[in-house]
Design a protein around this motif. Structure first.
Motif, PDB file in Angstrom:
ATOM      1  N   GLY A 197      33.374  42.550  36.314  1.00  0.00           N
ATOM      2  CA  GLY A 197      32.286  42.688  37.520  1.00  0.00           C
ATOM      3  C   GLY A 197      32.330  43.982  38.309  1.00  0.00           C
ATOM      4  O   GLY A 197      33.176  44.885  37.850  1.00  0.00           O
ATOM      5  N   ASN A 198      31.863  43.826  39.281  1.00  0.00           N
ATOM      6  CA  ASN A 198      31.838  45.111  40.244  1.00  0.00           C
ATOM      7  C   ASN A 198      33.472  45.486  40.754  1.00  0.00           C
ATOM      8  O   ASN A 198      33.950  44.708  41.197  1.00  0.00           O
ATOM      9  CB  ASN A 198      30.876  44.955  41.404  1.00  0.00           C
ATOM     10  CG  ASN A 198      30.896  46.292  42.242  1.00  0.00           C
ATOM     11  OD1 ASN A 198      31.437  46.886  42.774  1.00  0.00           O
ATOM     12  ND2 ASN A 198      29.384  46.684  42.020  1.00  0.00           N
ATOM     13  N   PRO A 199      33.725  46.995  40.421  1.00  0.00           N
ATOM     14  CA  PRO A 199      35.026  47.187  40.826  1.00  0.00           C
ATOM     15  C   PRO A 199      35.606  47.065  42.236  1.00  0.00           C
ATOM     16  O   PRO A 199      36.621  47.254  42.561  1.00  0.00           O
ATOM     17  CB  PRO A 199      35.306  48.751  40.263  1.00  0.00           C
ATOM     18  CG  PRO A 199      33.691  49.139  40.053  1.00  0.00           C
ATOM     19  CD  PRO A 199      32.902  47.982  39.924  1.00  0.00           C
ATOM     20  N   SER A 200      34.381  47.248  43.101  1.00  0.00           N
ATOM     21  CA  SER A 200      34.717  47.152  44.519  1.00  0.00           C
ATOM     22  C   SER A 200      34.884  45.678  45.237  1.00  0.00           C
ATOM     23  O   SER A 200      35.298  45.402  46.176  1.00  0.00           O
ATOM     24  CB  SER A 200      33.580  47.593  45.198  1.00  0.00           C
ATOM     25  OG  SER A 200      33.185  48.843  45.113  1.00  0.00           O
ATOM     26  N   LYS A 201      34.646  44.722  44.238  1.00  0.00           N
ATOM     27  CA  LYS A 201      34.716  43.353  44.823  1.00  0.00           C
ATOM     28  C   LYS A 201      36.160  43.015  45.465  1.00  0.00           C
ATOM     29  O   LYS A 201      36.109  42.321  46.384  1.00  0.00           O
ATOM     30  CB  LYS A 201      34.392  42.236  43.490  1.00  0.00           C
ATOM     31  CG  LYS A 201      34.421  40.885  44.172  1.00  0.00           C
ATOM     32  CD  LYS A 201      34.061  39.897  42.705  1.00  0.00           C
ATOM     33  CE  LYS A 201      34.147  38.525  43.245  1.00  0.00           C
ATOM     34  NZ  LYS A 201      33.890  37.735  41.817  1.00  0.00           N
ATOM     35  N   ARG A 202      37.220  43.231  44.705  1.00  0.00           N
ATOM     36  CA  ARG A 202      38.392  43.042  45.126  1.00  0.00           C
ATOM     37  C   ARG A 202      38.718  43.776  46.307  1.00  0.00           C
ATOM     38  O   ARG A 202      39.548  43.087  47.478  1.00  0.00           O
ATOM     39  CB  ARG A 202      39.588  43.031  44.150  1.00  0.00           C
ATOM     40  CG  ARG A 202      39.342  42.346  42.936  1.00  0.00           C
ATOM     41  CD  ARG A 202      40.413  42.361  41.871  1.00  0.00           C
ATOM     42  NE  ARG A 202      40.443  43.992  41.185  1.00  0.00           N
ATOM     43  CZ  ARG A 202      39.283  44.132  40.227  1.00  0.00           C
ATOM     44  NH1 ARG A 202      38.563  43.064  39.870  1.00  0.00           N
ATOM     45  NH2 ARG A 202      39.320  45.375  39.737  1.00  0.00           N
ATOM     46  N   THR A 203      38.662  44.862  46.661  1.00  0.00           N
ATOM     47  CA  THR A 203      39.099  45.821  48.015  1.00  0.00           C
ATOM     48  C   THR A 203      38.148  45.266  48.902  1.00  0.00           C
ATOM     49  O   THR A 203      38.585  45.198  50.118  1.00  0.00           O
ATOM     50  CB  THR A 203      38.638  47.173  47.693  1.00  0.00           C
ATOM     51  OG1 THR A 203      39.514  47.794  46.539  1.00  0.00           O
ATOM     52  CG2 THR A 203      38.499  48.117  48.884  1.00  0.00           C
ATOM     53  N   PHE A 204      36.531  45.065  48.776  1.00  0.00           N
ATOM     54  CA  PHE A 204      35.961  44.479  49.875  1.00  0.00           C
ATOM     55  C   PHE A 204      36.294  43.060  50.249  1.00  0.00           C
ATOM     56  O   PHE A 204      36.620  42.693  51.500  1.00  0.00           O
ATOM     57  CB  PHE A 204      34.542  44.448  49.668  1.00  0.00           C
ATOM     58  CG  PHE A 204      33.731  45.850  49.717  1.00  0.00           C
ATOM     59  CD1 PHE A 204      32.917  45.992  50.644  1.00  0.00           C
ATOM     60  CD2 PHE A 204      34.174  46.853  49.193  1.00  0.00           C
ATOM     61  CE1 PHE A 204      31.983  47.221  50.853  1.00  0.00           C
ATOM     62  CE2 PHE A 204      33.730  48.284  49.074  1.00  0.00           C
ATOM     63  CZ  PHE A 204      32.608  48.216  50.153  1.00  0.00           C
ATOM     64  N   GLN A 205      36.750  42.309  49.329  1.00  0.00           N
ATOM     65  CA  GLN A 205      37.246  40.812  49.656  1.00  0.00           C
ATOM     66  C   GLN A 205      38.475  41.057  50.385  1.00  0.00           C
ATOM     67  O   GLN A 205      38.744  40.331  51.740  1.00  0.00           O
ATOM     68  CB  GLN A 205      37.765  40.153  48.415  1.00  0.00           C
ATOM     69  CG  GLN A 205      38.401  38.782  48.603  1.00  0.00           C
ATOM     70  CD  GLN A 205      38.768  38.281  47.525  1.00  0.00           C
ATOM     71  OE1 GLN A 205      38.239  37.771  46.705  1.00  0.00           O
ATOM     72  NE2 GLN A 205      40.133  38.016  47.197  1.00  0.00           N
TER      73      GLN A 205
END
Length: 308
Positions: A197-205
């Motif tokens: 999925g979106n590569p930003s998901k983990r950072t934003f979480q």
């Protein structure tokens, strides 16, 4: 923008609580009032106290619950459930629900700065107060940001992302969600970006968890709620990622554990007895029908415990 949130596993949550019409219940995360209203309508002489630290949610839930005389909404983190109940003169409760999902309103409202899908000022504060995502991204040392991304997001490229954040903010402050998302995208190799999925998901979480102290609040809230729970009362928790679920699973397992003496002891000397029992041995997940209706239920897990 109207505060809307589709309650996940609504029927399963209500069933897990095993509601007593005359009981006292807490909804730790009122949101738009979806779960709360279903609890309230099942009470006769009972009482419902719905918590939320988001002032927009408090307003929306208060409006939705105003027809129920048994219900009230308070602006507070559920970590302080013990203190709030004490101030209300409530000694024990019959049940508590905790839905740990971020609401659709918070995600979809660009002004709240939660989402990498919408461009808005970096914020992510559920309470609209205190430390923000902007403060972390622009004020923390790279090593501290790396630790947040690794521990709360399990991000393999945490060091590279943190380093690139540090470099970018030397030019100018990182102010928006799209600016942060661009840095994440640039930091992750193309092959890895095509997975999961979106590569930003983990950072934003990870940053959202840090901003709102979500894991500490969960741990403290569970402990304090279980202390207030009557025998036969239940706590039901909806989690949406592995870090939350691990905390809930470990807490429940500890409360259900009896004797901890070494196996070669002829008799128990620790005197420890189980304080709770699992309502379901395995977590409940969303049905196929709900998955089609509400994609945000995909990662949800429902666990429930009953106090002995």
């Amino acid at each position: 923008m109207k505060f809307e949130h589709s309650p996940v596993m609504l029927e399963e949550c209500i069933e897990a609580l095993n509601i007593n019409p005359e009981g006292i219940y807490v909804d730790g995360t009122a949101g738009g009032g979806g779960h709360s209203s279903e609890i309230a309508k099942r009470l006769t002489s009972g009482r419902l106290i719905s918590f939320d630290k988001d002032p927009d949610a408090v307003k929306a839930a208060g409006e939705r619950l105003k027809e129920y005389k048994t219900a009230q909404v308070v602006k507070s983190d559920f970590a302080y459930v013990d203190r709030v109940l004490g101030e209300m003169g409530i000694e024990k409760i019959d049940g508590m629900l905790m839905d740990l999902g971020v609401s659709s309103y918070q995600i979809d409202n660009a002004e709240r700065g939660f989402s990498y899908h919408n461009d808005g000022k970096l914020d992510m504060r559920m309470s609209k107060e205190g430390l923000s995502a902007y403060d972390i991204v622009n004020g923390y040392e790279a090593r501290a940001i790396e630790k947040i991304l690794w521990e709360y997001g399990e991000e393999k490229f945490a060091r590279r992302i943190a380093s690139n954040i540090e470099k970018r903010r030397l030019e100018k402050p990182i102010e928006t969600t799209f600016e942060l998302a661009d840095i994440v995208k640039e930091s992750i190799p193309a092959a890895a970006r095509r997975e999961g999925g979106n590569p930003s998901k983990r950072t934003f979480q990870a940053i959202r968890i840090a901003v709102n102290s979500e894991l500490n609040s969960l741990s403290e809230g569970l402990d304090r709620a279980f202390e207030r729970l009557k025998p036969g009362g239940r706590i039901a928790v909806l989690t949406f990622h592995s870090l939350e679920d691990r905390i809930v699973k470990q807490k429940f397992a500890d409360w259900c554990r009896g004797c901890v003496c070494p196996p070669d002891f002829p008799v128990c000397v620790c005197g420890r007895v189980p304080e709770g029992r699992l309502v379901n041995r395995k977590p409940i997940e969303a049905s196929e029908e709900e998955l089609l209706r509400n994609k945000r239920s995909k990662s949800a897990k429902l666990r429930a415990i009953e106090k002995i």
